[in-house]
Design a protein around this motif. Structure first.
Motif, PDB file in Angstrom:
ATOM      1  N   MET A   1     -85.411  -8.337  40.518  1.00 20.20           N
ATOM      2  CA  MET A   1     -85.148  -9.768  40.321  1.00 20.20           C
ATOM      3  C   MET A   1     -83.652 -10.027  40.418  1.00 20.20           C
ATOM      4  N   LYS A   2     -83.264 -10.910  41.336  1.00 25.83           N
ATOM      5  CA  LYS A   2     -81.869 -11.284  41.498  1.00 25.83           C
ATOM      6  C   LYS A   2     -81.562 -12.472  40.592  1.00 25.83           C
ATOM      7  N   GLU A   3     -80.607 -12.333  39.684  1.00 24.03           N
ATOM      8  CA  GLU A   3     -80.203 -13.434  38.826  1.00 24.03           C
ATOM      9  C   GLU A   3     -78.880 -14.003  39.334  1.00 24.03           C
ATOM     10  N   ILE A   4     -78.777 -15.338  39.350  1.00 24.76           N
ATOM     11  CA  ILE A   4     -77.602 -15.999  39.912  1.00 24.76           C
ATOM     12  C   ILE A   4     -77.404 -17.341  39.220  1.00 24.76           C
ATOM     13  N   GLY A   5     -76.179 -17.834  39.241  1.00 14.27           N
ATOM     14  CA  GLY A   5     -75.911 -19.138  38.647  1.00 14.27           C
ATOM     15  C   GLY A   5     -76.543 -20.268  39.446  1.00 14.27           C
ATOM     16  N   ILE A   6     -76.191 -20.332  40.723  1.00 17.87           N
ATOM     17  CA  ILE A   6     -76.695 -21.403  41.591  1.00 17.87           C
ATOM     18  C   ILE A   6     -77.276 -20.797  42.853  1.00 17.87           C
ATOM     19  N   LEU A   7     -78.511 -21.165  43.158  1.00 15.20           N
ATOM     20  CA  LEU A   7     -79.149 -20.777  44.411  1.00 15.20           C
ATOM     21  C   LEU A   7     -79.136 -21.981  45.332  1.00 15.20           C
ATOM     22  N   ILE A   8     -78.641 -21.776  46.546  1.00 17.69           N
ATOM     23  CA  ILE A   8     -78.643 -22.831  47.563  1.00 17.69           C
ATOM     24  C   ILE A   8     -79.572 -22.401  48.676  1.00 17.69           C
ATOM     25  N   ILE A   9     -80.571 -23.230  48.941  1.00 20.06           N
ATOM     26  CA  ILE A   9     -81.549 -22.933  49.992  1.00 20.06           C
ATOM     27  C   ILE A   9     -81.189 -23.763  51.216  1.00 20.06           C
ATOM     28  N   GLY A  10     -80.661 -23.099  52.237  1.00 16.99           N
ATOM     29  CA  GLY A  10     -80.228 -23.751  53.463  1.00 16.99           C
ATOM     30  C   GLY A  10     -78.742 -23.588  53.679  1.00 16.99           C
ATOM     31  N   GLY A  11     -78.372 -22.987  54.806  1.00 18.15           N
ATOM     32  CA  GLY A  11     -76.964 -22.703  55.096  1.00 18.15           C
ATOM     33  C   GLY A  11     -76.391 -23.577  56.182  1.00 18.15           C
ATOM     34  N   GLY A  12     -76.802 -24.864  56.212  1.00 20.94           N
ATOM     35  CA  GLY A  12     -76.239 -25.819  57.148  1.00 20.94           C
ATOM     36  C   GLY A  12     -75.040 -26.531  56.544  1.00 20.94           C
ATOM     37  N   PRO A  13     -74.652 -27.683  57.104  1.00 29.61           N
ATOM     38  CA  PRO A  13     -73.461 -28.382  56.603  1.00 29.61           C
ATOM     39  C   PRO A  13     -73.539 -28.747  55.122  1.00 29.61           C
ATOM     40  N   ALA A  14     -74.708 -29.190  54.641  1.00 33.92           N
ATOM     41  CA  ALA A  14     -74.835 -29.546  53.227  1.00 33.92           C
ATOM     42  C   ALA A  14     -74.786 -28.301  52.345  1.00 33.92           C
ATOM     43  N   GLY A  15     -75.539 -27.280  52.704  1.00 37.36           N
ATOM     44  CA  GLY A  15     -75.594 -26.073  51.893  1.00 37.36           C
ATOM     45  C   GLY A  15     -74.261 -25.345  51.808  1.00 37.36           C
ATOM     46  N   LEU A  16     -73.561 -25.234  52.929  1.00 35.03           N
ATOM     47  CA  LEU A  16     -72.264 -24.553  52.928  1.00 35.03           C
ATOM     48  C   LEU A  16     -71.233 -25.341  52.118  1.00 35.03           C
ATOM     49  N   SER A  17     -71.265 -26.671  52.252  1.00 36.34           N
ATOM     50  CA  SER A  17     -70.333 -27.492  51.484  1.00 36.34           C
ATOM     51  C   SER A  17     -70.617 -27.376  49.994  1.00 36.34           C
ATOM     52  N   ALA A  18     -71.894 -27.314  49.625  1.00 32.03           N
ATOM     53  CA  ALA A  18     -72.276 -27.146  48.222  1.00 32.03           C
ATOM     54  C   ALA A  18     -71.796 -25.798  47.691  1.00 32.03           C
ATOM     55  N   ALA A  19     -71.961 -24.763  48.495  1.00 31.48           N
ATOM     56  CA  ALA A  19     -71.567 -23.423  48.057  1.00 31.48           C
ATOM     57  C   ALA A  19     -70.071 -23.346  47.796  1.00 31.48           C
TER      58      ALA A  19
END
Length: 364
Positions: A1-19
């Motif tokens: 099980m991978k634990e993480i603070g924030i998971l972003i699903i989608g690596g397009g313009p919105a996802g990359l900007s969020a990351a």
């Protein structure tokens, strides 16, 4: 099980900007992207962007994509799993995914959905014939793989995508026989339409396709004029000899994961389909799950990047990061979105968001 603070699903313009935004505030971020390369639609966009300097005005889409990818790759707080498809978001907060033939489990504290949109299709006889493409597929063929789809193209749809891809076809040496649009007016920016017209390509409004024909692949299309009731006018048929028919008839938000996560949804035509209810900070009715970009309503990539930044800031703040600067950053992002939607082209989105919030339906 991978634990993480924030998971972003989608690596397009919105996802990359969020990351980038969330990581800059100190949150740990995992981006999963089903394609082998990050960037989403930006990787095939060769045209220059409008807007302001904040939205990379004057830069070409693929260059913006390279910059956003570099931002994330150089940030030690961001981890990327490309070639990984999200499968489900469950009641206990676990997200499952598939990557490299393995079934993966992730336990994030916050989730940002930035899954984008898919191309719409239209029904007409022989619409499954080889030689019929969505506009995004044509862009991928040409701008990513360097392959032209054919020699002579009929473009269906005079929105920005149809106009831009038509111009890119011309740049690649492909003849565009015509652009047809069922609506009585052109839907895209006139600056794009003017370039097409100067190149000698007719843009026929109030026109539609009646059928495609050919033996083993497309050899032509029958088009006709529409009356004010959107009905075909007998006797106006034209036979266009083409080997490619390109459909640029709109996008639909990719919201399957929103439905599966039990977000409250609403059909809003101005936002191009079913979208999740959310507050001004893009948090849905499922606490801790945010949306950004076309999954929240189809717009331009500039808006998707600002929404992504806003969602990243809000998710990080929800975890206690950046409490000293986040409110100012939130206000700046909200002001940018308001500015981007202030012109005539943005009124449809503004009305869609208003409709989303109307009728007493609560958002968190």
């Amino acid at each position: 099980m991978k634990e993480i603070g924030i998971l972003i699903i989608g690596g397009g313009p919105a996802g990359l900007s969020a990351a980038a935004a969330a990581a800059d505030l100190g949150a740990s971020v995992l981006v999963i992207e089903r394609d082998g390369k990050l960037g989403g639609q930006l990787v095939k966009q060769t045209h220059k962007f409008f807007g302001s300097k904040k939205q990379y005005a004057g830069d070409r889409g693929y260059k913006i994509g390279d910059f956003l990818i570099e931002q994330c790759e150089n940030n030690p707080k961001v981890e990327v799993w490309s070639g990984t498809t999200a499968l489900g978001i469950y009641e206990d907060g676990v997200v499952t995914a598939e990557g490299e033939g393995k079934h993966l489990k992730i336990k994030p504290k916050k989730i940002i959905l930035a899954t984008g949109a898919s191309e719409k299709m239209i029904a007409f006889p022989n619409n499954d014939m080889p030689g019929i493409y969505g506009a995004g597929a044509v862009q991928t063929l040409m701008n990513v793989h360097g392959i032209v789809p054919g020699q002579r193209v009929l473009m269906i749809g005079a929105g920005n995508i149809g106009l831009i891809v038509s111009y890119q076809l011309l740049q690649a040496g492909v003849e565009v026989a015509a652009i047809i649009e069922a609506a009585p007016t052109i839907g895209g920016y006139l600056v794009h339409a003017s370039k097409i017209r100067r190149a000698g390509v007719p843009i026929l409004t109030s026109h539609t396709i009646q059928e495609a024909y050919g033996k083993d692949s497309v050899e032509g299309a029958i088009i006709c004029k529409l009356d004010e009731n959107w009905q075909a006018i007998p006797g106006t048929e034209q036979d266009l000899k083409v080997d490619v028919i390109c459909l640029a008839v709109g996008l639909s938000p990719l919201t399957e994961l929103c439905f599966q996560a039990d977000c409250q949804m609403k059909y809003v035509p101005e936002l191009s389909g079913h979208v999740p209810l959310r507050n001004e900070y893009l948090e849905t009715t499922r606490p801790g799950l945010y949306v950004a970009g076309d999954v929240s309503g189809v717009e331009e990539a500039s808006s998707a990047m600002v929404e992504g930044r806003l969602a990243g800031i809000c998710a990080a703040l929800g975890l206690g990061y950046g409490s000293d600067v986040a409110p100012k950053l939130q206000a700046e992002a909200l002001a940018e979105l308001s500015e981007l939607r202030s012109g005539p082209a943005g009124q449809k989105t503004v009305q869609g968001i208003k409709n989303l919030m109307d009728k007493g339906e609560a958002v968190c």
